[in-house]
Design a protein around this motif. Structure first.
Motif, mmCIF file in Angstrom:
data_model
loop_
_atom_site.group_PDB
_atom_site.id
_atom_site.type_symbol
_atom_site.label_atom_id
_atom_site.label_comp_id
_atom_site.label_asym_id
_atom_site.label_seq_id
_atom_site.Cartn_x
_atom_site.Cartn_y
_atom_site.Cartn_z
ATOM 1 N N LEU A 134 -3.737 -7.258 -5.927
ATOM 2 C CA LEU A 134 -2.803 -6.929 -7.002
ATOM 3 C C LEU A 134 -2.913 -7.949 -8.131
ATOM 4 O O LEU A 134 -2.955 -7.600 -9.313
ATOM 5 N N ALA A 141 -4.961 -2.146 -3.379
ATOM 6 C CA ALA A 141 -4.173 -2.803 -4.412
ATOM 7 C C ALA A 141 -4.893 -2.804 -5.754
ATOM 8 O O ALA A 141 -4.266 -2.763 -6.806
ATOM 9 N N THR A 154 -3.968 -8.099 0.063
ATOM 10 C CA THR A 154 -3.296 -7.099 -0.764
ATOM 11 C C THR A 154 -2.663 -7.751 -1.992
ATOM 12 O O THR A 154 -2.790 -7.248 -3.115
ATOM 13 N N GLY A 166 1.517 5.219 -7.105
ATOM 14 C CA GLY A 166 0.171 5.294 -7.652
ATOM 15 C C GLY A 166 0.120 4.933 -9.117
ATOM 16 O O GLY A 166 -0.905 5.017 -9.758
ATOM 17 N N LEU A 222 6.067 -4.757 -6.746
ATOM 18 C CA LEU A 222 4.742 -5.186 -6.281
ATOM 19 C C LEU A 222 4.510 -6.651 -6.623
ATOM 20 O O LEU A 222 4.032 -7.432 -5.800
ATOM 21 N N LYS A 274 1.888 1.801 -3.556
ATOM 22 C CA LYS A 274 0.716 2.283 -4.299
ATOM 23 C C LYS A 274 0.468 3.752 -3.982
ATOM 24 O O LYS A 274 0.111 4.534 -4.852
ATOM 25 N N HIS A 275 0.628 4.083 -2.703
ATOM 26 C CA HIS A 275 0.355 5.445 -2.270
ATOM 27 C C HIS A 275 1.381 6.422 -2.857
ATOM 28 O O HIS A 275 1.027 7.477 -3.377
ATOM 29 N N ASP A 299 -7.751 -0.652 -6.749
ATOM 30 C CA ASP A 299 -8.004 0.699 -7.241
ATOM 31 C C ASP A 299 -8.218 1.637 -6.063
ATOM 32 O O ASP A 299 -9.331 1.741 -5.534
ATOM 33 N N SER A 346 0.819 -1.218 0.000
ATOM 34 C CA SER A 346 0.000 0.000 0.000
ATOM 35 C C SER A 346 0.847 1.259 0.000
ATOM 36 O O SER A 346 0.458 2.260 -0.600
#
Ligand SMILES: Nc1ncnc2c1ncn2[C@@H]1O[C@H](COP(=O)(O)OP(=O)(O)OP(=O)(O)O)[C@@H](O)[C@H]1O
Ligand SMILES: [Mg+2]
Lengths: 551, 361
Positions: free
Chosen positions: A397, A488, A393, A247, A255, A243-244, A490, A240
């Motif tokens: 993904l 993961a 998570t 993005g 990942l 992703k954060h 959206d 996460s």
């Protein structure tokens, strides 16, 4: 002729039955299993990119660190759960004491809390270093210990529930027989009861381990609140955080790699646990009568009961409820329209996933429960556990990659993701209920002329409906509280946990306590909703027991 | 060998009183069966004696010592469960060794003790088997050996034979009696089966609604039951309402059944002029050329004899037995019945009425 009549008629045709079974199995394989593990195939096809990461020792150190943290934390948490769970389960099943009903409810309580809210509550209870203006104990903890303290809370109920479920089915005469032969209580429990519920121990172990391994939102929030979210990682929080920050596609190889590692080790763990169920023996043959007698009586018993209660209060209940202390102080309310919109999205996702689980999960459960001796039944029984053990998570993904070429709307993908990890909850619950129903009931109905679907509706469904309901509400609340999978898949699908995580991110970014306050209010709101649903489970299952037994 | 005494034992579960005000004395080495209808408190009573349940009120003495508060594991009272409850994860030998082991007996010694008792019940050759590999009868024998091997001098048996088939049940009950008598163990044996109770016990305790209703040797209970309930529950009997017409000095009594039919018996507990109940067991009813006129309603082969059910002119149904090889009367045939005078019992009519007096709950 109504639709139901038509279904009744059709259900007695061989071809229709077969086609329905094939459909249900296909949906399970294509919509649930395949997307959950697709990342493994993706890893193979994108090996060039991934090997680039794999040879970067700096990146690998972080990844191995995160994976190591995840598994070691899950292991420690589960071991503690076993140690404190056994006496508690025994107490709840075999002993009567005043207020037992309330303790029973309290044990389930953390299940009603979305983990995001728990992460918040636990972090402020066990202390925050940089002076966030909330009532905390101010103890500065290592992130590792903090995550363990957090994970204990939501795994503990699983362990106690699983163990007490098995204990309830064990004939208490075994233990009593041991005692009439002169064994002290402790000896009897250790040498007779424990070996008999080894299977339950392993199930509880898997459940707790998987739950801890999977948890994202609460862990991320707790780490953020102590400012360690970008220096200390578990597998899911690493995903996460990437992703954060990115993005985008940028960090994709990392990942994929960490997801693959998480999935492979999780499945390996499941396999080893299943092996242990058959192989490992709890030492029972040796006895130490004098010593065990001493700890079966008087002070030792009081101390054990006292410690069990203390653990429940200090490590489980109080940290869970600590977030409500925010109600005592004033602060800016969150943007309520936004919160309610997030609530709407959460309900939409949870509702759609649960509906799907019911329609396609019940037939699957029926098939598995009635065909455990066939190879397809056995295989499906194993496969159903897969999405349960994979960290959500990584699952998210994987699913995201699986559908990436289909360009489905994010909301649909998130719903599909939530289906994957809630489906096993419904199926497992229904399998458990169906296995307890004597198949001859349905057969009798059929000899009286009922069509298969009719026999199911009129005979089986009324008996298992409370388990269906319990499983559904479990699935629903689990979906409501899920963070990792949604991030993961959206992160723009703004469910309540995402909404909370975003506020926390803003809080760490701008170091403005108002955001934390708003996150707390959102957490409390979500908790209240989940809590009402949990009470509904309790009510539904209690009614079931009331109908079948006298007590 | 222990002597058990119960004083004022009462057990309540919430509002239910399972056992009330039981006073009972059991001698050393006595074999006592507890007989009574379902739910009358038999299991509760022996669980209290064994220490599995602690009574709400009252005291238990073993050899004069108050053991009411002694914990279960120190009671040294063997208990054999109806569902056997052998530890499924241990072999038969493992089960039998368990008692000695938890009594701190050394490993080797524990095994030889276990084997000694397994030999006693003739199970030594199956010592290595797991419980689920054995027949019900063998399992129950193993459970007995396990209870004895722990050194118990008192044995509680809760319907140990009821799950077994008829043949095994019959053999095993004599086997159990033989073994415990040889060891001189004091036994309390709960059973539903009155035939079992009659054939193995030194004394029968008949319970009803949580109380001891009557006690006595099997023969006394059969020959001269003190109550209608005992007459009805132990053995079989025909019950007929009657009035006592006169008592002769020599001891004979003349009764009048309904419709003024006269019957002679030897003695009566009811007084002249009173309404009473006549109890005659089917095996004490004979046919003759004169007597109580009756019509045959049903004839059933009972395995070793015929049971004939008749409707007498007194409006009572009266059953009697005839040997398997004798001529069977036709349905509707007229027969004349006479009763064995000495074996007939006359009870005072119970205040609560006959149906209530023999009700099984
Ligand atoms: N643990 C308990 N809680 C509540 N009531 C109980 C409990 N144990 C027994 N009872 C009640 O006490 C009464 C006596 O029960 P008990 O089992 O002693 O009867 P029993 O004579 O052994 O019957 P059975 O022949 O059916 O085995 C019954 O009404 C039963 O329902
Ligand atoms: Mg009983």
């Amino acid at each position: 002729m109504s639709l139901i009549d038509r279904v009744d008629d059709a259900s007695s045709k061989r071809g229709v039955k077969r086609a329905w079974l094939i459909l249900v199995v296909l949906i399970f394989l294509v919509l649930i299993i395949l997307p959950s593990v697709y990342v493994l195939f993706e890893a193979v096809s994108q090996w060039d990119l991934i090997s680039g990461v794999a040879s970067d020792s700096g990146k690998m150190a972080v990844i191995w660190g995160a994976v190591g943290n995840s598994f070691s934390i899950a292991f420690i948490v589960t071991i503690i759960d076993v140690i404190v769970g056994i006496p508690m389960a025994w107490l709840m099943v075999r002993k009567n004491f005043p207020g037992k009903r309330y303790v029973d409810t309290l044990i389930d309580m953390p299940l009603a809390f979305p983990t995001a809210a728990l992460g918040f509550s636990v972090a402020i209870f066990w202390g925050v270093p940089q002076g966030l203006d909330v009532p905390g104990l101010g103890i500065v903890l290592s992130p590792y210990v903090l995550v363990i303290l957090l994970h204990l809370i939501f795994t503990y109920p699983y362990m106690v529930r699983t163990l007490s479920g098995i204990l309830e089915q064990l004939d208490p005469n075994f233990e009593t027989a041991g005692m009439t032969l002169g064994a002290s209580r402790f000896t009897a429990v250790r040498t007779i009861t424990l070996p008999l519920f080894r299977a339950g121990l392993v199930t509880g172990f898997i459940l707790c381990f998987a739950r801890s391994l999977s948890e994202t939102g609460g862990t991320y929030i707790a780490l953020s609140l102590i400012g360690k979210q970008s220096t200390f990682f578990t597998g899911p929080t690493f995903i996460s955080e990437l992703k954060h920050q990115a993005g985008s596609q940028a960090a994709m190889p990392e990942l994929i790699l960490i997801s693959v590692l998480l999935i492979v080790f999780a499945l390996l763990m499941l396999f080893v646990a299943k092996m242990m169920m058959d192989k490992v023996k709890i030492p029972w043959s040796k006895v130490w009568p004098k010593f065990e007698r001493r700890i079966s009586r008087g002070l030792a018993v009081k101390m054990r009961n006292g410690l069990s209660s203390l653990f429940l209060a200090l490590f489980i209940i109080i940290p869970s409820f600590f977030i409500f202390s925010f109600l005592l102080i004033d602060g800016p309310l969150p943007d309520m329209a936004g919160l309610f919109k997030a609530m709407g999205i959460s309900f939409l996702v949870a509702g759609a996933a649960t509906a799907f689980d019911i329609v396609f999960g019940i037939p699957m459960a029926l098939y598995i429960a009635r065909n455990k001796d066939k190879s397809l039944g056995k295989a499906l029984d194993m496969l159903v556990n897969v999405p349960l053990i994979i960290p959500t998570t990584a699952l998210g993904l994987s699913l995201f990659l699986f559908w990436s070429s289909a360009s489905l709307p994010g909301l649909v993908l998130v719903i599909l993701g939530h289906i994957s990890f809630t489906y096993p909850l419904v199926v497992r619950n229904v399998i458990g209920a169906v296995e307890e129903v004597d198949p001859s009931y349905e057969e009798i109905a059929k000899t009286l002329g009922a069509k298969p679907f009719q026999a199911f509706r009129k005979v089986l469904l009324p008996v298992i409906q409370s388990s269906v309901l319990a499983g559904s509400i479990l699935a629903f609340t689990r979906s409501l509280g899920e963070t990792g999978a949604t991030i993961a898949i959206d992160p723009t699908i703004n469910t309540v946990p995402i909404y909370i995580v975003n506020l926390i991110n803003k809080f760490t970014e701008f170091n403005n306590p108002d955001y934390a306050y708003q996150a707390a209010v959102a957490s409390i709101t979500l908790t209240a909703v989940c809590f009402v649903l949990m009470l509904a489970v309790k009510y539904a299952t209690r009614r079931k027991l009331g109908g079948l037994r006298h007590d | 060998m222990p002597h058990i005494r119960l004083e004022n034992i009462t057990m309540r579960f919430g509002d239910i009183t399972a056992v009330s005000d039981i006073d009972l004395e059991i001698r050393d080495g006595e074999y006592v069966t507890i007989l009574g209808p379902s739910g009358c408190g038999k299991t509760t009573l022996i669980k209290i004696v064994a220490g599995i349940l602690r009574p709400t009120d009252g005291k238990i003495f073993v050899d004069g010592k108050d053991v009411t508060k002694v914990p279960l594991e120190d009671r040294d009272t063997g208990y054999v469960f109806q569902n056997i409850a052998l530890f499924p994860h241990m072999t038969i030998r493992g089960n039998a060794e368990y008692g000695p082991k938890v009594h701190s007996v050394e490993e080797g010694q524990a095994e030889s003790t276990a084997d000694e008792y397994l030999r006693l019940v003739d199970m030594l050759d199956k010592a290595g088997h797991f419980p689920k590999e054995l027949s019900g009868g063998d399992q129950q024998k193993a459970a007995l050996a396990r209870a004895l091997a722990s050194g118990s001098r008192m044995l509680m048996l809760d319907e140990p034979l009821s799950a077994l088939d008829a043949r095994v049940r019959m053999e095993l009950r004599y086997e159990i009696r033989r073994i415990v008598k040889r060891l001189g163990i004091t036994v309390l044996h709960v059973t539903h089966d009155q035939e079992e109770a009659m054939s193995v016990s030194d004394r029968i305790i008949l319970m009803r609604k949580g109380r001891i209703f009557e006690t006595g040797t099997p023969l006394d209970m059969y020959r001269s039951p003190k109550s209608i309930f005992a007459a009805y529950f132990i053995g079989e009997t025909n019950l007929m309402e009657c009035t006592v017409e006169s008592k002769r000095k020599g001891g004979g009594v003349i009764l009048r059944l309904r419709n003024d039919v006269p019957v002679n018996v030897s003695k009566s507990k009811a007084n002249v002029g009173e309404i009473a109940i006549l109890s005659v067991r089917p095996e004490h009813v004979y046919t003759a050329t004169d007597g109580l006129k009756a019509h045959v309603r049903d004839v059933v082969f009972m395995g070793t004899y015929w049971r004939v059910r008749t409707e007498a002119e007194s409006q009572d149904y009266v059953d009697y037995n005839i040997p398997a090889d004798s001529q069977v009367p036709e349905i509707g045939e007229e027969v004349y019945l006479v009763f064995n005078k000495k074996a007939s019992r006359v009870f005072k009519r119970p205040k609560e009425g006959l149906t209530e007096a023999i009700k099984l709950e």
